[in-house]
Design a protein around this motif. Structure first.
Motif, PDB file in Angstrom:
ATOM      1  N   ASP A  54       0.827  -1.202   0.000  1.00 50.45           N
ATOM      2  CA  ASP A  54       0.000   0.000   0.000  1.00 50.45           C
ATOM      3  C   ASP A  54       0.863   1.254   0.000  1.00 50.45           C
ATOM      4  O   ASP A  54       2.082   1.187  -0.023  1.00 50.45           O
ATOM      5  CB  ASP A  54      -0.997  -0.015   1.155  1.00 50.45           C
ATOM      6  N   ARG A  55       0.216   2.389   0.034  1.00 45.29           N
ATOM      7  CA  ARG A  55       0.912   3.676  -0.114  1.00 45.29           C
ATOM      8  C   ARG A  55       1.940   3.937   0.966  1.00 45.29           C
ATOM      9  O   ARG A  55       2.889   4.687   0.760  1.00 45.29           O
ATOM     10  CB  ARG A  55      -0.107   4.811  -0.102  1.00 45.29           C
ATOM     11  N   ALA A  56       1.765   3.351   2.137  1.00 34.90           N
ATOM     12  CA  ALA A  56       2.697   3.599   3.236  1.00 34.90           C
ATOM     13  C   ALA A  56       4.103   3.114   2.907  1.00 34.90           C
ATOM     14  O   ALA A  56       5.073   3.596   3.476  1.00 34.90           O
ATOM     15  CB  ALA A  56       2.192   2.923   4.504  1.00 34.90           C
ATOM     16  N   TYR A  57       4.227   2.177   1.975  1.00 35.75           N
ATOM     17  CA  TYR A  57       5.531   1.633   1.607  1.00 35.75           C
ATOM     18  C   TYR A  57       6.126   2.334   0.387  1.00 35.75           C
ATOM     19  O   TYR A  57       7.157   1.914  -0.120  1.00 35.75           O
ATOM     20  CB  TYR A  57       5.419   0.135   1.324  1.00 35.75           C
ATOM     21  N   ASP A  58       5.513   3.381  -0.090  1.00 35.24           N
ATOM     22  CA  ASP A  58       5.984   4.094  -1.274  1.00 35.24           C
ATOM     23  C   ASP A  58       7.235   4.896  -0.940  1.00 35.24           C
ATOM     24  O   ASP A  58       7.180   5.891  -0.231  1.00 35.24           O
ATOM     25  CB  ASP A  58       4.878   5.019  -1.799  1.00 35.24           C
ATOM     26  N   MET A  78       2.088   7.906  -3.448  1.00 38.34           N
ATOM     27  CA  MET A  78       1.482   8.857  -2.523  1.00 38.34           C
ATOM     28  C   MET A  78       0.906  10.015  -3.328  1.00 38.34           C
ATOM     29  O   MET A  78       1.461  10.374  -4.379  1.00 38.34           O
ATOM     30  CB  MET A  78       2.527   9.373  -1.530  1.00 38.34           C
ATOM     31  N   PRO A  79      -0.168  10.628  -2.869  1.00 35.55           N
ATOM     32  CA  PRO A  79      -0.790  11.706  -3.645  1.00 35.55           C
ATOM     33  C   PRO A  79       0.110  12.918  -3.874  1.00 35.55           C
ATOM     34  O   PRO A  79      -0.023  13.609  -4.877  1.00 35.55           O
ATOM     35  CB  PRO A  79      -2.003  12.111  -2.804  1.00 35.55           C
ATOM     36  N   ASN A  80       1.054  13.161  -2.971  1.00 32.85           N
ATOM     37  CA  ASN A  80       1.919  14.335  -3.110  1.00 32.85           C
ATOM     38  C   ASN A  80       3.224  14.019  -3.838  1.00 32.85           C
ATOM     39  O   ASN A  80       4.098  14.875  -3.922  1.00 32.85           O
ATOM     40  CB  ASN A  80       2.224  14.928  -1.737  1.00 32.85           C
ATOM     41  N   ARG A  81       3.374  12.829  -4.383  1.00 34.86           N
ATOM     42  CA  ARG A  81       4.604  12.442  -5.093  1.00 34.86           C
ATOM     43  C   ARG A  81       4.671  13.152  -6.433  1.00 34.86           C
ATOM     44  O   ARG A  81       3.722  13.159  -7.199  1.00 34.86           O
ATOM     45  CB  ARG A  81       4.652  10.938  -5.288  1.00 34.86           C
ATOM     46  N   VAL A  82       5.836  13.730  -6.740  1.00 37.75           N
ATOM     47  CA  VAL A  82       6.034  14.438  -7.998  1.00 37.75           C
ATOM     48  C   VAL A  82       6.440  13.450  -9.089  1.00 37.75           C
ATOM     49  O   VAL A  82       5.888  13.448 -10.185  1.00 37.75           O
ATOM     50  CB  VAL A  82       7.105  15.545  -7.832  1.00 37.75           C
TER      51      VAL A  82
END
Length: 142
Positions: A54-58, A78-82
Motif C-alpha cells: 500500500d501507499r505507506a511503503y511508497d 502517494m498523492p503528493n509524489r512528484v
C-alpha cells in the motif's frame, strides 16, 4: 510497543505469498514509518516477483531495492509524489490477499485484543496463528 495519542500501539508487517500464507512477519512501534521499518523483510523477494504494497511503503529506496533484485514494486504512489512510476491497477487489486490474511489473523482473539504485554510474546502469538493459517491451506475440503 509504541506510544501514540490512542495509547500503546504495535504494527504487524507481513509478507505473504500468492495464496495468502505468511512468509515473513515483523512487529514495529505504531508510530514507526512503514517503508523504513520493513525494509529488511524483502530479502526473500527474487527476480520475477511482484511486490504489492500500500501507499505507506511508497519510497524511492524500496523501489530501488526491488529493481536490484529484479522484482517489480507495484505500489500506489502517494498523492503528493512528484515523480511517478509505472503502476498497474489490475495487478494492485490482487493486494486483497494480504488484507484477507490480516482478517484471518484477527479471528484469533489473543491477537485481536492484544493480550500479551511484551512484544516478543505477541510476535510468538502471531507466528502461532500464522502456522494455523498455513495448516488450513493444506486441509482437505472434501
Amino acid at each position: 510497543m509504541g506510544r501514540s495519542r490512542g495509547g500503546l500501539t504495535t504494527k504487524i508487517h507481513a509478507l505473504v505469498d500468492a495464496e495468502g500464507r505468511p512468509i515473513r512477519l515483523k512487529l514495529t512501534e505504531g508510530q514507526a514509518h512503514d517503508g523504513r521499518s520493513a525494509a529488511d523483510m524483502f530479502e526473500t523477494v527474487e527476480a520475477g516477483h511482484i511486490l504489492l504494497a500500500d501507499r505507506a511503503y511508497d519510497s524511492d529506496g524500496l523501489r530501488a531495492t526491488m529493481a536490484e533484485c529484479g522484482a517489480w514494486a507495484n505500489i500506489r504512489a502517494m498523492p503528493n509524489r512528484v515523480k511517478t512510476f509505472p503502476f498497474s491497477q489490475w495487478v494492485y487489486r490482487q493486494r486483497n490477499v494480504i488484507e484477507r490474511f490480516f482478517n484471518k489473523l484477527k479471528h484469533f482473539r489473543a491477537i485481536a485484543t492484544r493480550y500479551d504485554k511484551r512484544d516478543d510474546n505477541f510476535l510468538a502469538s502471531v507466528q502461532l496463528a500464522s502456522i494455523r493459517i498455513w495448516l488450513r491451506s493444506y486441509e482437505s475440503v472434501t
